[in-house]
Design a protein around this motif. Sequence first.
Motif, PDB file in Angstrom:
ATOM      1  N   UNK A 123       0.856  -1.179   0.000  1.00 48.40           N
ATOM      2  CA  UNK A 123       0.000   0.000   0.000  1.00 48.40           C
ATOM      3  C   UNK A 123       0.895   1.233   0.000  1.00 48.40           C
ATOM      4  N   UNK A 124       0.466   2.303  -0.684  1.00 44.69           N
ATOM      5  CA  UNK A 124      -0.757   2.440  -1.473  1.00 44.69           C
ATOM      6  C   UNK A 124      -0.674   1.623  -2.758  1.00 44.69           C
ATOM      7  N   UNK A 125      -1.830   1.337  -3.321  1.00 42.91           N
ATOM      8  CA  UNK A 125      -1.888   0.526  -4.526  1.00 42.91           C
ATOM      9  C   UNK A 125      -1.913   1.437  -5.755  1.00 42.91           C
ATOM     10  N   UNK A 126      -0.797   1.493  -6.432  1.00 41.83           N
ATOM     11  CA  UNK A 126      -0.706   2.291  -7.646  1.00 41.83           C
ATOM     12  C   UNK A 126      -0.708   1.357  -8.857  1.00 41.83           C
ATOM     13  N   UNK A 127      -1.536   1.639  -9.865  1.00 42.67           N
ATOM     14  CA  UNK A 127      -1.528   0.806 -11.062  1.00 42.67           C
ATOM     15  C   UNK A 127      -0.145   0.681 -11.689  1.00 42.67           C
ATOM     16  N   UNK A 128       0.668   1.753 -11.582  1.00 47.76           N
ATOM     17  CA  UNK A 128       2.030   1.688 -12.119  1.00 47.76           C
ATOM     18  C   UNK A 128       2.853   0.634 -11.390  1.00 47.76           C
ATOM     19  N   UNK A 129       2.639   0.493 -10.077  1.00 49.28           N
ATOM     20  CA  UNK A 129       3.317  -0.562  -9.324  1.00 49.28           C
ATOM     21  C   UNK A 129       2.891  -1.930  -9.839  1.00 49.28           C
ATOM     22  N   UNK A 130       1.600  -2.072 -10.107  1.00 51.14           N
ATOM     23  CA  UNK A 130       1.097  -3.332 -10.632  1.00 51.14           C
ATOM     24  C   UNK A 130       1.723  -3.677 -11.968  1.00 51.14           C
ATOM     25  N   UNK A 131       1.880  -2.660 -12.816  1.00 49.45           N
ATOM     26  CA  UNK A 131       2.504  -2.883 -14.120  1.00 49.45           C
ATOM     27  C   UNK A 131       3.920  -3.432 -13.961  1.00 49.45           C
ATOM     28  N   UNK A 132       4.730  -2.787 -13.117  1.00 47.15           N
ATOM     29  CA  UNK A 132       6.113  -3.229 -12.935  1.00 47.15           C
ATOM     30  C   UNK A 132       6.187  -4.596 -12.265  1.00 47.15           C
ATOM     31  N   UNK A 133       5.322  -4.831 -11.282  1.00 46.17           N
ATOM     32  CA  UNK A 133       5.317  -6.124 -10.605  1.00 46.17           C
ATOM     33  C   UNK A 133       4.894  -7.233 -11.566  1.00 46.17           C
ATOM     34  N   UNK A 134       3.910  -6.938 -12.409  1.00 47.41           N
ATOM     35  CA  UNK A 134       3.490  -7.924 -13.403  1.00 47.41           C
ATOM     36  C   UNK A 134       4.589  -8.232 -14.402  1.00 47.41           C
ATOM     37  N   UNK A 135       5.265  -7.198 -14.869  1.00 45.65           N
ATOM     38  CA  UNK A 135       6.370  -7.396 -15.805  1.00 45.65           C
ATOM     39  C   UNK A 135       7.491  -8.196 -15.139  1.00 45.65           C
ATOM     40  N   UNK A 136       7.776  -7.906 -13.868  1.00 48.44           N
ATOM     41  CA  UNK A 136       8.813  -8.646 -13.145  1.00 48.44           C
ATOM     42  C   UNK A 136       8.435 -10.111 -12.978  1.00 48.44           C
ATOM     43  N   UNK A 137       7.174 -10.376 -12.646  1.00 49.54           N
ATOM     44  CA  UNK A 137       6.718 -11.756 -12.507  1.00 49.54           C
ATOM     45  C   UNK A 137       6.804 -12.478 -13.847  1.00 49.54           C
ATOM     46  N   UNK A 138       6.404 -11.792 -14.909  1.00 47.46           N
ATOM     47  CA  UNK A 138       6.518 -12.374 -16.244  1.00 47.46           C
ATOM     48  C   UNK A 138       7.965 -12.608 -16.637  1.00 47.46           C
ATOM     49  N   UNK A 139       8.862 -11.698 -16.207  1.00 47.57           N
ATOM     50  CA  UNK A 139      10.287 -11.854 -16.506  1.00 47.57           C
ATOM     51  C   UNK A 139      10.851 -13.098 -15.830  1.00 47.57           C
ATOM     52  N   UNK A 140      10.490 -13.299 -14.556  1.00 45.18           N
ATOM     53  CA  UNK A 140      10.956 -14.481 -13.847  1.00 45.18           C
ATOM     54  C   UNK A 140      10.458 -15.759 -14.489  1.00 45.18           C
ATOM     55  N   UNK A 141       9.183 -15.752 -14.872  1.00 44.68           N
ATOM     56  CA  UNK A 141       8.587 -16.921 -15.529  1.00 44.68           C
ATOM     57  C   UNK A 141       9.293 -17.192 -16.852  1.00 44.68           C
ATOM     58  N   UNK A 142       9.467 -16.135 -17.663  1.00 51.99           N
ATOM     59  CA  UNK A 142      10.098 -16.290 -18.976  1.00 51.99           C
ATOM     60  C   UNK A 142      11.530 -16.792 -18.844  1.00 51.99           C
TER      61      UNK A 142
END
Length: 257
Positions: A123-142
């Motif tokens: 918190x706070x929940x910023x959509x920009x944080x979600x974008x970077x966290x999603x990209x990071x999770x996708x990077x780890x998976x890839x």
Amino acid sequence: MRFARRWSWVAVLVIGLALFYAVRRATLDTGNPNLIPSLILLGAAVVPMAFVAFLAGRRIEYGVSGGTLALTALVGGVIGVVTAGVLEYDTLHGLEVLPMVAVGLIEESAKLIAPLVLVFVLKPRKPADGLLIGVASGAGFATLETMGYAFVTLIQSKGDIGAVDDVLFLRGVLSPAAHMAWTGLTAAALWYAADRRWHTSAVARFVGIFVVAVALHTAWDSLGNTVAYAILAAVSLGLLGVTTHRLAARGYALAHA
């Protein structure tokens, strides 16, 4: 400071490629198989790491730390790969065939496990944080998935480093337009829904974007040719670029309100 953040991805890419070349040269010169894991790790991770740094350097306002992104890539990647592998195995065992749409649904869901946990923790929940966290999770998976493909290629080719290079290059170049873009988009929508206190319209938006990500993933796996990859990559990166631009504009507007 802003200049360093904006161009840090170049340093990550250049240093990473230099290290990969050094390990590759040493492997070929010495024939030492102990160097191959380092070669595969570097080859699989350099481009995803550089892409995360690239997005982090854009003009978006975010509050998530570099340590959180690194931990998300590691933990999210491992959890995502293991979960997807088990579910795909169970689905194949039960249906005796694994439809491509099932692969897309399973993998896009698995990559969201870490972002889904973090959206209730950070918190706070910023959509920009979600974008970077999603990209990071996708990077780890890839990265982990590419390492698996490279290892299998190494065995099947009986130690042909050239064949491994081809796998690492192709999957490395395509990873930003595939796993990383799709999870970045869905995680940004997830954070937006949380920021809107799970309002029905925001949740519907997240579901819609998730469906688009699964559709893109399914098309990617089903078509499997250069022209199709180019079109899907353009669409995926285009959507990610538009989302990043809107988040940057939103952050600027809030900062100067």
